[in-house]
Design a protein around this motif. Sequence first.
Motif, short mmCIF file in Angstrom:
data_model
loop_
_atom_site.label_atom_id
_atom_site.label_comp_id
_atom_site.label_asym_id
_atom_site.label_seq_id
_atom_site.Cartn_x
_atom_site.Cartn_y
_atom_site.Cartn_z
N ARG A 94 37.76 50.47 39.29
CA ARG A 94 36.42 51.03 39.14
C ARG A 94 36.13 51.58 37.75
NH1 ARG A 94 39.62 54.50 41.55
NH2 ARG A 94 39.58 56.72 41.03
N LYS A 95 37.16 51.88 36.98
CA LYS A 95 36.93 52.38 35.62
C LYS A 95 36.50 51.26 34.67
CE LYS A 95 40.04 56.35 35.93
NZ LYS A 95 39.24 57.07 36.83
N HIS A 96 36.64 50.04 35.11
CA HIS A 96 36.23 48.87 34.33
C HIS A 96 35.10 48.18 35.10
CE1 HIS A 96 39.81 49.52 31.93
NE2 HIS A 96 40.48 49.61 33.06
N LYS A 97 33.90 48.68 34.90
CA LYS A 97 32.73 48.32 35.69
C LYS A 97 32.59 46.83 35.99
CE LYS A 97 27.83 48.50 34.75
NZ LYS A 97 26.84 49.18 33.93
N TRP A 98 32.74 46.00 35.02
CA TRP A 98 32.47 44.58 35.23
C TRP A 98 33.64 43.84 35.88
CZ3 TRP A 98 27.64 44.21 35.53
CH2 TRP A 98 26.82 45.00 34.71
N LEU A 99 34.75 44.53 36.14
CA LEU A 99 35.86 43.91 36.87
C LEU A 99 35.81 44.21 38.36
CD1 LEU A 99 38.87 44.61 34.46
CD2 LEU A 99 37.48 42.54 34.66
N VAL A 100 34.93 45.09 38.77
CA VAL A 100 34.86 45.53 40.17
C VAL A 100 34.61 44.36 41.12
CG1 VAL A 100 33.48 46.93 41.78
CG2 VAL A 100 34.22 47.89 39.61
N CYS A 101 33.90 43.35 40.68
CA CYS A 101 33.59 42.22 41.58
C CYS A 101 34.75 41.24 41.72
CB CYS A 101 32.33 41.50 41.10
SG CYS A 101 32.51 40.66 39.53
N ILE A 102 35.74 41.28 40.85
CA ILE A 102 36.82 40.29 40.86
C ILE A 102 37.73 40.39 42.10
CG2 ILE A 102 38.83 39.42 39.59
CD1 ILE A 102 36.15 38.82 38.21
N PRO A 103 38.25 41.56 42.49
CA PRO A 103 39.16 41.61 43.65
C PRO A 103 38.57 41.04 44.95
CG PRO A 103 39.35 43.63 42.39
CD PRO A 103 38.18 42.87 41.81
N PRO A 104 37.32 41.38 45.33
CA PRO A 104 36.82 40.80 46.58
C PRO A 104 36.57 39.29 46.48
CG PRO A 104 35.17 42.27 45.61
CD PRO A 104 36.41 42.40 44.81
N ILE A 105 36.18 38.83 45.31
CA ILE A 105 35.99 37.38 45.14
C ILE A 105 37.33 36.67 45.33
CG2 ILE A 105 35.47 35.55 43.47
CD1 ILE A 105 33.30 37.44 42.30
N LEU A 106 38.36 37.19 44.69
CA LEU A 106 39.69 36.56 44.79
C LEU A 106 40.26 36.65 46.20
CD1 LEU A 106 41.42 37.61 41.45
CD2 LEU A 106 40.55 35.35 42.10
N SER A 107 40.21 37.84 46.81
CA SER A 107 40.83 37.98 48.13
C SER A 107 40.15 37.10 49.17
CB SER A 107 40.84 39.45 48.58
OG SER A 107 39.54 39.93 48.79
N ASN A 108 38.84 37.04 49.15
CA ASN A 108 38.14 36.20 50.11
C ASN A 108 38.34 34.72 49.82
OD1 ASN A 108 36.46 37.78 52.15
ND2 ASN A 108 36.09 38.88 50.25
N SER A 109 38.35 34.35 48.54
CA SER A 109 38.53 32.94 48.18
C SER A 109 39.92 32.43 48.55
CB SER A 109 38.31 32.75 46.67
OG SER A 109 36.99 33.07 46.33
#
Length: 163
Positions: A94-109
Amino acid sequence: MKTTNKTVYLMTYGAAIAAIYVALTMIFAPISFGPVQFRISEALCILPFFTPAAVPGVAIGCLLANIFCGAMLPDVVFGTLATLIGAVGSYAVRKHKWLVCIPPILSNSLIIPFVLRYAYGAEDMIFYMMITVGIGEILAIGVLGNGLMVVLERYKSLIFKTA
C-alpha cells in the motif's frame, strides 16, 4: 471482550465493502463468471490502499457472492482464497500506490484458471485461461480499480477517517 471504536470502524467498513462487492457481482453476474470474465466488483481490491478493513471485506464479499450466485464449492473456496491473497498483497504494498493493483491481478490470474478447469470442466488450456482471466482482472482492477483509487483519494479523509 472490550470493543473499541477502531474495532467497530473496521467491522463496519469491512461489512460495507463486502456488501458492495456482493451487490456488484450479483448485478453484473452474466459477465462476472466464466473463462472470459469481467468482475466489476474486483475493482474494490484497491481498497486495502485506504483501509485494512478492505482485506476481510473483499474476501467475505467474494465468498458470499460466489455462494449467492451458485458457484461450485471449489470456486467458493479457491476463488475466495485468490481474492484474499490479492487483498493481503495489496495491503502489503500500500505504500507504493500504483503497485496495489498487481497482487489481486496476479493471484486471480494464476488461481482462477485451475478453478475453471477442475470445478467447471473448462476445456481451454490453463495458460490461455490465465491470459483471459488476466485481461479481465487488468480491466477490472488495473483500469476501474485505479480510476476508483484516484476518485477516492480526493475524499479519503472524509470516507476513510479513522475512529
